[in-house]
Write an enzyme that holds these catalytic residues in place. Structure first.
Site, short mmCIF file in Angstrom:
data_model
loop_
_atom_site.label_atom_id
_atom_site.label_comp_id
_atom_site.label_asym_id
_atom_site.label_seq_id
_atom_site.Cartn_x
_atom_site.Cartn_y
_atom_site.Cartn_z
N GLU A 182 -4.75 13.42 44.20
CA GLU A 182 -4.73 12.33 43.20
C GLU A 182 -4.32 11.02 43.85
O GLU A 182 -4.78 9.95 43.47
CB GLU A 182 -3.79 12.71 42.04
CG GLU A 182 -4.44 13.77 41.14
CD GLU A 182 -3.46 14.63 40.37
OE1 GLU A 182 -2.27 14.29 40.28
OE2 GLU A 182 -3.91 15.69 39.87
N SER A 216 -5.15 25.13 39.90
CA SER A 216 -5.30 25.98 38.72
C SER A 216 -4.55 27.30 38.82
O SER A 216 -5.02 28.34 38.35
CB SER A 216 -6.79 26.23 38.41
OG SER A 216 -7.43 25.02 38.08
N GLY A 229 0.63 22.66 39.41
CA GLY A 229 0.63 21.41 38.66
C GLY A 229 0.80 21.68 37.17
O GLY A 229 1.91 21.92 36.69
N GLY A 230 -0.30 21.68 36.45
CA GLY A 230 -0.27 21.79 34.98
C GLY A 230 0.63 22.91 34.45
O GLY A 230 1.38 22.71 33.49
N GLU A 244 -5.26 22.58 48.80
CA GLU A 244 -5.59 22.33 47.40
C GLU A 244 -7.02 21.80 47.31
O GLU A 244 -7.24 20.58 47.42
CB GLU A 244 -4.65 21.28 46.81
CG GLU A 244 -3.20 21.67 46.78
CD GLU A 244 -2.47 20.98 45.63
OE1 GLU A 244 -1.89 21.71 44.83
OE2 GLU A 244 -2.50 19.74 45.54
N ASN A 295 4.80 20.67 40.70
CA ASN A 295 4.45 19.25 40.71
C ASN A 295 4.26 18.82 39.26
O ASN A 295 3.24 19.12 38.65
CB ASN A 295 3.15 19.06 41.51
CG ASN A 295 2.65 17.63 41.43
OD1 ASN A 295 3.36 16.74 40.97
ND2 ASN A 295 1.41 17.41 41.86
N TRP A 296 5.27 18.14 38.74
CA TRP A 296 5.21 17.75 37.32
C TRP A 296 4.34 16.53 37.09
O TRP A 296 4.15 16.11 35.95
CB TRP A 296 6.63 17.48 36.80
CG TRP A 296 7.49 18.72 36.74
CD1 TRP A 296 7.10 20.01 37.01
CD2 TRP A 296 8.87 18.80 36.36
NE1 TRP A 296 8.15 20.87 36.84
CE2 TRP A 296 9.26 20.15 36.44
CE3 TRP A 296 9.82 17.85 35.97
CZ2 TRP A 296 10.54 20.59 36.14
CZ3 TRP A 296 11.10 18.28 35.68
CH2 TRP A 296 11.46 19.63 35.75
N LYS A 297 3.87 15.93 38.15
CA LYS A 297 3.00 14.74 38.05
C LYS A 297 3.67 13.66 37.18
O LYS A 297 4.89 13.59 37.15
CB LYS A 297 1.62 15.11 37.54
CG LYS A 297 1.00 16.29 38.30
CD LYS A 297 -0.46 16.42 38.07
CE LYS A 297 -0.95 17.71 38.70
NZ LYS A 297 -2.37 17.76 38.92
N HIS A 333 -1.41 14.10 48.31
CA HIS A 333 -2.00 14.81 47.16
C HIS A 333 -3.36 14.19 46.84
O HIS A 333 -3.53 12.97 46.96
CB HIS A 333 -1.06 14.70 45.96
CG HIS A 333 -1.48 15.60 44.83
ND1 HIS A 333 -2.50 15.27 43.97
CD2 HIS A 333 -1.03 16.82 44.44
CE1 HIS A 333 -2.66 16.27 43.09
NE2 HIS A 333 -1.77 17.21 43.37
N GLY A 357 -6.59 21.29 38.40
CA GLY A 357 -6.69 20.95 36.98
C GLY A 357 -7.99 21.37 36.32
O GLY A 357 -8.28 20.98 35.20
#
Ligand code: PEP
Length: 258
Positions: free
Chosen positions: A96, A211, A232-233, A166, A7-9, A94, A172
């Site tokens: 977010e 994470s 993600g990150g 998640e 997930n490159w956001k 998600h 994150g």
């Protein structure tokens, strides 16, 4: 089967996205066994990414999917448009989206309805905030999210269903859930999919996200209850993501050799 979903956001230019897709493709070269790899770039890079992943082992996913195939939904991307761009997966719900954009269970339900009626595979995200875990209500919370999303849905035969556990506090934060916490929640999610919804085992995949990094991917992926990871990150760092994919390849190779 194991999956690694990136997930490159809201990150990377089109040029940077192209470079990252190429580097992911290089990272599986020469590997005999590899996971299902799904990359979810920003919508701005989907078209270019599609050109690169066609006829490769990589699949393309969207980070969200409009609540209908097309129509008067300014700012959204319709299901038909995602199919047109070669997407095969869509992340839904998600945290977010839920927390920063007010997407409540009803919105997630409607997006899931639209995805279920399409060729896309849903990756439905669920997970509790820290105060809910501290109150020992994480399981009820996640179960409620699942029930709201799947309420009165038509569940097409032959479709795959992915649920990503998640925990909000793990996303994150650099503080992933422990394998024990994840396995316990995955069992509950799988039980719901198989026994409440009566979905076939080989069409249900329960992923973990929060994470995930090169240093912890293997310990998650080796758990039979963990069908894959939503990253993600760490998924926008080429080397780190290559190591996560490498960990998945190692787990699959180890399983293939027993
Ligand atoms: C995510 O956003 O889905 C996620 C899991 O993020 P991170 O890996 O950065 O915690």
């Amino acid at each position: 089967m194991k999956y690694v979903v990136a997930n490159w956001k809201m990150n990377l230019s089109v040029r940077e996205s192209i470079a990252l897709v190429r580097s992911i493709l290089r990272s599986v070269q020469g590997r005999k066994h590899f996971p299902g790899i799904v990359i979810c770039p920003s919508a701005t890079a989907l078209a270019e990414a599609h050109k690169l992943v066609t006829r490769t082992h990589l699949a393309l996913g969207a980070q969200n999917a409009g609540p209908d195939r097309a129509g008067a939904f300014t700012g959204e991307i319709g299901i038909a448009q995602l199919e047109d761009l070669g997407c095969q997966y869509a992340i839904l719900g998600h945290s977010e989206r839920r927390l920063k954009f007010g997407e409540d269970d009803a919105v997630v339900h409607d997006r899931l309805t639209a995805v279920l009626a399409s060729n896309l595979t849903p990756i439905l995200c669920v997970g509790e905030p820290m105060e809910v875990r501290q109150a020992e209500q994480a399981e009820e919370y996640v179960l409620r999210q699942l029930k709201q999303a799947f309420a009165n849905q038509k569940l097409p035969r032959g479709k795959s269903f992915m649920v990503a556990y998640e925990p909000v506090w793990a996303i994150g934060s650099g503080q992933p859930a422990s394998p024990e916490q994840i396995v316990a929640m995955h069992k509950l999610i799988r039980e719901y999919l198989l026994h409440e919804l009566k979905l076939p085992t080989d069409h249900c995949f329960v992923l973990y996200g929060g994470s995930v990094a090169a240093k912890n991917a293997y310990q998650f992926l080796r758990e039979p209850e963990i069908d894959g990871l939503l990253v993600g990150g760490a998924s926008i760092k080429a080397n780190e993501f290559a190591q996560i994919i490498g960990a998945a390849c190692d787990v699959i190779e180890a399983q293939a050799s027993v």
